[in-house]
Design an enzyme around this catalytic site. Sequence first.
Site, PDB file in Angstrom:
ATOM      1  N   ARG A  35       0.138   6.815   7.449  1.00  8.29           N
ATOM      2  CA  ARG A  35       0.276   6.907   5.991  1.00  8.29           C
ATOM      3  C   ARG A  35      -0.216   8.245   5.454  1.00  8.29           C
ATOM      4  O   ARG A  35       0.214   8.698   4.408  1.00  8.29           O
ATOM      5  CB  ARG A  35      -0.534   5.800   5.312  1.00  8.29           C
ATOM      6  N   LYS A  40      17.073   3.654   1.242  1.00 11.68           N
ATOM      7  CA  LYS A  40      17.815   3.550   2.505  1.00 11.68           C
ATOM      8  C   LYS A  40      18.966   2.558   2.281  1.00 11.68           C
ATOM      9  O   LYS A  40      18.879   1.385   2.633  1.00 11.68           O
ATOM     10  CB  LYS A  40      16.851   3.020   3.587  1.00 11.68           C
ATOM     11  N   ARG A  43       0.806  -1.192   0.000  1.00 12.83           N
ATOM     12  CA  ARG A  43       0.000   0.000   0.000  1.00 12.83           C
ATOM     13  C   ARG A  43       0.853   1.261   0.000  1.00 12.83           C
ATOM     14  O   ARG A  43       0.369   2.366  -0.257  1.00 12.83           O
ATOM     15  CB  ARG A  43      -0.863   0.018   1.292  1.00 12.83           C
ATOM     16  N   ASP A  88      14.583  -0.709   0.749  1.00 12.70           N
ATOM     17  CA  ASP A  88      15.208  -0.941   2.056  1.00 12.70           C
ATOM     18  C   ASP A  88      16.186  -2.111   1.913  1.00 12.70           C
ATOM     19  O   ASP A  88      17.280  -1.945   1.399  1.00 12.70           O
ATOM     20  CB  ASP A  88      14.069  -1.197   3.056  1.00 12.70           C
ATOM     21  N   VAL A 136      11.115   5.578   9.000  1.00  4.39           N
ATOM     22  CA  VAL A 136      10.372   6.776   8.581  1.00  4.39           C
ATOM     23  C   VAL A 136       8.904   6.452   8.315  1.00  4.39           C
ATOM     24  O   VAL A 136       8.555   5.329   7.951  1.00  4.39           O
ATOM     25  CB  VAL A 136      11.006   7.422   7.329  1.00  4.39           C
TER      26      VAL A 136
HETATM   27  P1  IMP Z   1      12.498  -4.141   1.403  1.00  5.51           P
HETATM   28  O1  IMP Z   1      11.850  -5.341   0.803  1.00  5.51           O
HETATM   29  O2  IMP Z   1      13.257  -4.458   2.643  1.00  5.51           O
HETATM   30  O3  IMP Z   1      13.327  -3.328   0.428  1.00  5.51           O
HETATM   31  O4  IMP Z   1      11.378  -3.231   2.003  1.00  5.51           O
HETATM   32  C1  IMP Z   1      10.465  -2.626   1.268  1.00  5.51           C
HETATM   33  C2  IMP Z   1       9.211  -2.372   2.088  1.00  5.51           C
HETATM   34  O5  IMP Z   1       9.443  -2.297   3.496  1.00  5.51           O
HETATM   35  C3  IMP Z   1       8.688  -1.043   1.684  1.00  5.51           C
HETATM   36  O6  IMP Z   1       7.788  -1.175   0.614  1.00  5.51           O
HETATM   37  C4  IMP Z   1       8.022  -0.551   2.954  1.00  5.51           C
HETATM   38  O7  IMP Z   1       6.677  -0.944   2.962  1.00  5.51           O
HETATM   39  C5  IMP Z   1       8.725  -1.225   4.083  1.00  5.51           C
HETATM   40  N1  IMP Z   1       9.682  -0.320   4.779  1.00  5.51           N
HETATM   41  C6  IMP Z   1      11.022  -0.363   4.731  1.00  5.51           C
HETATM   42  N2  IMP Z   1      11.582   0.608   5.467  1.00  5.51           N
HETATM   43  C7  IMP Z   1      10.565   1.316   5.997  1.00  5.51           C
HETATM   44  C8  IMP Z   1      10.491   2.485   6.852  1.00  5.51           C
HETATM   45  O8  IMP Z   1      11.474   3.108   7.270  1.00  5.51           O
HETATM   46  N3  IMP Z   1       9.236   2.902   7.179  1.00  5.51           N
HETATM   47  C9  IMP Z   1       8.103   2.292   6.727  1.00  5.51           C
HETATM   48  N4  IMP Z   1       8.128   1.203   5.922  1.00  5.51           N
HETATM   49  C10 IMP Z   1       9.342   0.718   5.564  1.00  5.51           C
HETATM   50 MG    MG Z   2       5.476  -1.118   1.203  1.00  6.26          MG
END
Ligand code: IMP
Ligand code: MG
Length: 177
Positions: free
Chosen positions: A168, A134, A47, A106, A156
């Site tokens: 959100r 990040k 979302r 992330d 964040v």
């Molecule tokens: P990844 O798969 O670890 O790259 O994470 C991606 C998902 O994690 C994003 O689409 C976010 O929904 C969530 N996410 C990662 N870091 C944050 C943050 O600092 N705040 C809120 N959601 C986060």
């Molecule tokens: Mg997400």
Amino acid sequence: MKLKYCKNEIKKVLISEKQINSKIKELAKKITKDYENKDLVVICVLRGSIMFVCDLIRKIDLPLEVDFFWVKSYQEMDTTGTVKILKKPDSVLKNRDILLIDDILDTGHTFAKLVEEIQKYQPKSLKIAAFLDKPSRRIVEVKLDYCGFVVPNEFVVGYGLDFNQKYRNLPYIGVLK
Ligand code: IMP
Ligand code: MG
């Protein structure tokens, strides 16, 4: 506009509404130029990327289609590492120019999984965009084609990003207390 309901829960505003607006214009201008005469399909990852996608596509001066992936990977403040797909796009993606958009890059697990998934549809091209990056948290290598802002290793919220489904609707990016 400052929302009052959660002002005591936000430690600081990292990216203001004004900064967001000017970044959206800058990115939309670049995308409009890059996708001229292409068959653009924007895929919004639900979302978290709703705000970013809504603002961005309104500034892209091209015909385009919008579709959605709905995925789940986070529990409270940490990623589970496994990306569960709850909904896939319905549009025809074969031979089309796909731009996949998420709120934040992330660890990289989400983009890695969704890129692999989209490749199965044999698109003509596939690029990826994230509102935030990040890099300090990266586990899987992912290279963004379009990026809004690079953020430090802090959790964040706002502008689509949540903590336990809250915050959100903040119009800025903030750090929780
Ligand atoms: P990844 O798969 O670890 O790259 O994470 C991606 C998902 O994690 C994003 O689409 C976010 O929904 C969530 N996410 C990662 N870091 C944050 C943050 O600092 N705040 C809120 N959601 C986060
Ligand atoms: Mg997400």
